[in-house]
Design a protein around this motif. Structure first.
Motif, PDB file in Angstrom:
ATOM      1  N   ARG A  59      15.945  -5.280   1.041  1.00 16.17           N
ATOM      2  CA  ARG A  59      14.608  -4.707   1.234  1.00 16.17           C
ATOM      3  C   ARG A  59      14.614  -3.211   1.576  1.00 16.17           C
ATOM      4  NH1 ARG A  59      11.485  -8.798   5.160  1.00 16.17           N
ATOM      5  NH2 ARG A  59      12.641  -7.548   6.654  1.00 16.17           N
ATOM      6  N   HIS A 105       9.775  -0.782  -4.596  1.00 15.18           N
ATOM      7  CA  HIS A 105       9.626  -2.237  -4.442  1.00 15.18           C
ATOM      8  C   HIS A 105       8.784  -2.814  -5.574  1.00 15.18           C
ATOM      9  CE1 HIS A 105      10.967  -2.689  -0.113  1.00 15.18           C
ATOM     10  NE2 HIS A 105      10.910  -1.377  -0.263  1.00 15.18           N
ATOM     11  N   HIS A 115      13.570  -3.367  -5.381  1.00 12.39           N
ATOM     12  CA  HIS A 115      13.535  -4.597  -4.580  1.00 12.39           C
ATOM     13  C   HIS A 115      12.614  -5.630  -5.220  1.00 12.39           C
ATOM     14  CE1 HIS A 115      11.828  -7.165  -1.237  1.00 12.39           C
ATOM     15  NE2 HIS A 115      13.092  -7.530  -1.342  1.00 12.39           N
ATOM     16  N   TRP A 141       5.290   0.848  -4.015  1.00 14.06           N
ATOM     17  CA  TRP A 141       5.193  -0.579  -4.372  1.00 14.06           C
ATOM     18  C   TRP A 141       4.611  -0.689  -5.771  1.00 14.06           C
ATOM     19  CZ3 TRP A 141       0.582  -4.207  -3.724  1.00 14.06           C
ATOM     20  CH2 TRP A 141       0.933  -5.512  -4.125  1.00 14.06           C
TER      21      TRP A 141
END
Length: 377
Positions: free
Chosen positions: A242, A247, A221, A196
């Motif tokens: 997703r 991400h 994403h 992330w």
């Protein structure tokens, strides 16, 4: 700007409501104050000449937000590095002033530009937010007239890191490389190893996304795609699907941390296998304020990292830029953390032309020898 007070840059309220022309350097919120205000909207409806000038990419990003849709007929996007003459008209008196503006790439985020104004009050450069590497200024054609640097009266400077604490910030390439190595080592372990990217701005990290997407042959994403709908070079690297290993999605409330090691989008593996997640937070301030020289990646927790990544020029990059241009005046547009306006203004005075000339080391050509006068006896 002192030289051209009838134009407004990156501020659209209060006395700026009386401007004859508006300029927007890029689409970050702190440069858009008053841009959707009802007073400005009214002014546009009653004016035949007032326009907003920006780059084509900034126009796209601005109009992708419905709140700014009313600007559509008042925006004049300008090509980069193409001097354009603009007529500034006082609609009450009919008084007119000609000015030439050139948009120069600012290297801050998609669409970001510097504005070079040339007119009766001299040449003035407004940098907006910018990041140029050492030596970049010498390669910008429109800052030159033939082989010499144009005479610059004033620079309105992005002085975010004009402070010796931020002397050296690694280049984007070095930072990108550090992030790539960390991500590559993690996601290559299994499909359940996920990253992330905790990016705080709505946009500006596209350089990171496009390069990571290219390197790992994947998409990143994100929450929204609308703003990139007319930018295929970015759109192909981002997705709202997703099921990605990288991400950059945000929490609905922009919360800082993911709870229980969950992604902001709540994505889980289809077969129920727990995801192994690391977070990477791109930062600059945090690195600049560390007294020891550090790597571009620092581990800050069991599964969290900080990565050095800057949208703004470092102290040494700013000094290089200013000593190359040698303007008569320099005005800071940001006060670095922990400094005062007086301190920054004094520090910048040392980079102004008169100061640079007087501080040049003076070497005499030789020693003047007194000729001996023969006195008559």
């Amino acid at each position: 700007m002192k030289e051209y007070p009838t134009i407004s840059l990156d501020r659209f309220d209060r006395e700026n409501l009386h401007a004859r022309a508006y300029f927007l350097s890029h689409c970050h919120k702190d440069h858009m104050k008053g841009l959707k205000g009802p007073l400005l909207k009214r002014k546009l409806q009653f004016s035949r000449t007032v326009r907003l000038y920006c780059s084509f990419v900034t126009k796209e990003l601005l109009l992708s937000n419905p709140k700014y849709a009313f600007w559509e007929e008042y925006i004049v996007p300008l090509e980069l590095e193409s001097p354009t003459q603009i007529l500034l008209v006082d609609e009450a008196s009919g008084e007119k002033e000609d000015i030439v503006v050139t948009l120069l790439p600012a290297g801050h985020c998609p669409g970001s530009v510097m504005f070079l104004f040339e007119g009766s009050q001299g040449n003035v450069l407004y940098t907006g937010d910018f990041r140029l590497a050492v030596g970049d200024a010498s390669r910008i054609e429109h800052l030159h007239s033939g082989s010499r640097v144009k005479d610059i009266q004033s620079v309105y400077l992005d002085s975010t890191f004009y402070d010796p604490r931020f002397y050296q910030i690694p280049t984007r390439e070095v930072c990108l490389n550090g992030i790539s190595v960390l991500i590559g080592n993690w996601i290559s372990q299994s499909p359940y190893h996920v990253v992330w990217l905790n990016c705080k701005a709505a946009y500006g990290y596209e350089y990171l996304f496009t390069n990571l997407g290219e390197e790992f042959n994947t998409q990143i994403h994100v929450n929204h795609l609308a703003m990139f709908k007319n930018m295929p070079e970015i759109l192909s690297y981002v997705t709202t699907d997703r099921r990605m290993q990288i991400h950059a999605c945000r929490h609905p409330k922009d919360e800082e941390f993911f709870q229980g090691n969950r992604l902001p989008c709540g994505c889980t593996a289809p077969d129920g296998t727990p995801l192994r997640i690391i977070s990477i937070k791109p930062s600059t301030m945090w690195f600049g304020e560390r007294t020891k020289k550090t790597n571009v990646i620092i581990k800050t927790g069991a599964s969290s990292f900080r990565a050095c990544f800057s949208f703004h020029s470092s102290y040494s990059e700013l000094k290089d830029f200013l000593s190359y241009l040698r303007p008569v005046n320099i005005y800071p547009s940001v006060i670095p953390l922990g400094r005062t306006l007086t301190e920054v203004t004094q520090m910048l005075k040392l980079m102004c032309r008169t100061s640079l000339i007087s501080s040049a080391i003076y070497k005499p050509l030789g020693v003047l020898k007194r000729s001996r006068v023969q006195r008559p006896h």
